[in-house]
Scaffold this motif. Structure first.
Motif, short mmCIF file in Angstrom:
data_model
loop_
_atom_site.label_atom_id
_atom_site.label_comp_id
_atom_site.label_asym_id
_atom_site.label_seq_id
_atom_site.Cartn_x
_atom_site.Cartn_y
_atom_site.Cartn_z
N HIS A 162 -1.56 33.12 3.16
CA HIS A 162 -2.29 32.65 4.59
C HIS A 162 -1.92 33.61 5.58
O HIS A 162 -2.67 34.22 6.33
CB HIS A 162 -1.68 31.56 5.02
CG HIS A 162 -2.48 30.82 6.19
ND1 HIS A 162 -3.78 30.12 6.16
CD2 HIS A 162 -2.02 30.72 7.39
CE1 HIS A 162 -4.28 29.91 7.31
NE2 HIS A 162 -3.12 30.24 8.40
N GLY A 163 -0.49 34.08 5.60
CA GLY A 163 -0.28 35.28 6.52
C GLY A 163 -1.06 36.55 6.32
O GLY A 163 -1.60 37.22 7.17
N LYS A 164 -0.97 37.14 5.12
CA LYS A 164 -1.71 38.03 4.89
C LYS A 164 -3.35 38.22 4.90
O LYS A 164 -4.03 39.12 5.68
CB LYS A 164 -1.53 38.48 3.18
CG LYS A 164 -0.35 39.44 2.84
CD LYS A 164 -0.47 40.43 1.69
CE LYS A 164 1.01 40.84 1.32
NZ LYS A 164 0.91 41.62 0.27
N ALA A 165 -3.96 36.88 4.69
CA ALA A 165 -5.35 37.12 4.93
C ALA A 165 -5.65 36.91 6.52
O ALA A 165 -6.61 37.53 6.98
CB ALA A 165 -5.70 35.50 4.48
N GLU A 166 -4.69 36.22 7.17
CA GLU A 166 -5.08 36.46 8.67
C GLU A 166 -4.76 38.05 9.24
O GLU A 166 -5.62 38.41 9.95
CB GLU A 166 -3.73 35.74 9.51
CG GLU A 166 -4.04 35.31 10.75
CD GLU A 166 -2.71 34.17 11.27
OE1 GLU A 166 -2.16 34.75 12.11
OE2 GLU A 166 -2.82 33.06 10.85
N ARG A 167 -3.82 38.71 8.68
CA ARG A 167 -3.68 40.04 8.95
C ARG A 167 -4.74 40.92 8.76
O ARG A 167 -5.24 41.45 9.37
CB ARG A 167 -2.39 40.68 8.44
CG ARG A 167 -1.16 40.69 9.21
CD ARG A 167 -0.14 41.56 8.71
NE ARG A 167 0.21 41.51 7.48
CZ ARG A 167 0.99 40.60 6.97
NH1 ARG A 167 1.62 39.80 7.59
NH2 ARG A 167 1.28 40.84 5.59
N ILE A 168 -5.37 40.94 7.62
CA ILE A 168 -6.49 41.49 6.95
C ILE A 168 -7.62 41.16 8.14
O ILE A 168 -8.34 42.14 8.37
CB ILE A 168 -6.99 41.25 5.64
CG1 ILE A 168 -5.71 41.93 4.72
CG2 ILE A 168 -8.08 41.80 5.21
CD1 ILE A 168 -5.79 41.39 3.04
N TYR A 169 -7.82 39.89 8.08
CA TYR A 169 -8.94 39.29 9.10
C TYR A 169 -9.02 40.11 10.36
O TYR A 169 -9.95 40.59 11.01
CB TYR A 169 -9.15 37.89 9.11
CG TYR A 169 -10.25 37.56 10.11
CD1 TYR A 169 -11.41 37.52 9.67
CD2 TYR A 169 -10.03 36.97 11.34
CE1 TYR A 169 -12.55 37.11 10.81
CE2 TYR A 169 -10.88 36.76 12.18
CZ TYR A 169 -12.16 36.71 11.78
OH TYR A 169 -13.26 36.38 12.71
N GLU A 170 -7.89 39.84 10.89
CA GLU A 170 -7.35 40.51 12.41
C GLU A 170 -7.68 42.21 12.57
O GLU A 170 -8.17 42.67 13.59
CB GLU A 170 -6.29 40.09 13.12
CG GLU A 170 -6.04 38.65 13.34
CD GLU A 170 -4.73 38.18 13.67
OE1 GLU A 170 -3.81 39.14 13.73
OE2 GLU A 170 -4.55 36.88 13.91
N GLU A 171 -7.14 42.64 11.38
CA GLU A 171 -7.23 44.22 11.39
C GLU A 171 -8.54 44.85 11.13
O GLU A 171 -9.03 45.85 11.50
CB GLU A 171 -6.17 44.70 10.47
CG GLU A 171 -5.69 46.03 10.63
CD GLU A 171 -4.52 46.64 9.85
OE1 GLU A 171 -4.39 47.85 9.83
OE2 GLU A 171 -4.13 45.72 9.39
N PHE A 172 -9.38 44.10 10.04
CA PHE A 172 -10.36 44.76 9.46
C PHE A 172 -11.89 43.97 9.85
O PHE A 172 -12.91 44.47 9.89
CB PHE A 172 -10.41 45.03 8.17
CG PHE A 172 -9.29 45.92 7.80
CD1 PHE A 172 -9.28 47.33 7.89
CD2 PHE A 172 -8.12 45.22 7.32
CE1 PHE A 172 -8.33 48.17 7.52
CE2 PHE A 172 -7.07 46.17 6.90
CZ PHE A 172 -7.16 47.63 7.10
N VAL A 173 -11.74 42.60 10.03
CA VAL A 173 -13.02 41.93 9.76
C VAL A 173 -13.37 41.21 11.25
O VAL A 173 -14.43 41.54 11.46
CB VAL A 173 -12.88 40.73 8.81
CG1 VAL A 173 -14.10 39.81 8.77
CG2 VAL A 173 -12.70 41.16 7.56
#
Length: 199
Positions: free
Chosen positions: A120-131
């Motif tokens: 959950h934490g990593k998905a959120e980070r990837i979404y915020e940083e790239f998507v």
């Protein structure tokens, strides 16, 4: 007839002005360096010796050989499978202002290996940083894919970013990768390694 005398302080002041001018000239010349020269200096920092190959800064003491660099030209997959290849390709993408593509791809590779309780934490980070639409390193995808990825990131699984990762991979494969293979940075590196091997 009176001569010109400069006190020690005045001389220091003059030398200081000249040094400042020299420094400004060096900075200006440095800005004019081509990408190839920047890559060369990057590799020299990364690599202490360029005699029989290029040594990367990995703890495993990997030598970069002409054979490995030739392998990079066979497919983007082979390039990205190499730690050194990733580094050189990333430098090239930086020169084209598109390094977010490889950074996103690598983040997705790391994400797939993540333990379920950290997804959950990593998905959120990837979404915020790239998507997301105002992401700092926003990748180039269409609105529908952005929305679909947002939904998947809210309830993450190990495959949440697979589709968008594949899209970015295809974009790099069709767009940046062919330019990388024709670039001075790649050709100069290959030429340098082949020259060192034949010595």
């Amino acid at each position: 007839m009176p001569g010109f005398f400069f006190s020690h302080n005045n001389m220091t002041e003059l030398n200081g002005k000249e040094d400042c001018k020299l420094t400004k000239d060096k900075v200006h010349k440095k800005k004019q360096k081509t990408f190839g020269a920047d890559l060369k200096s990057y590799l020299k920092c990364m690599v202490p010796h360029i005699d029989s190959g290029i040594k990367t800064s990995n703890s495993r003491n990997v030598m970069l050989s002409a054979e490995e660099v030739i392998q990079w030209s066979l497919s983007l997959e082979k390039l990205l499978a190499s730690q050194s290849g990733q580094g050189v390709f990333r430098e090239f993408l930086k020169s084209e202002f598109s390094e977010e593509n490889i950074e996103f791809w690598l983040a997705c590779e790391d994400y797939k290996k993540t333990k379920s309780d950290h997804l959950h934490g990593k998905a959120e980070r990837i979404y915020e940083e790239f998507v997301q639409s105002d992401a700092i390193k926003q990748i180039n995808i269409d609105y529908q894919m952005r929305e679909a990825t947002a939904k998947k990131a809210q309830d993450p699984t190990h495959t949440s970013f697979d589709e968008v990762q594949k899209t970015v991979y295809i974009l790099m494969e069709r767009d940046s990768y062919p330019r990388f293979l024709k670039s001075k940075s790649y050709l100069n590196l290959l030429n340098q390694l082949q020259t060192n091997t034949s010595k």
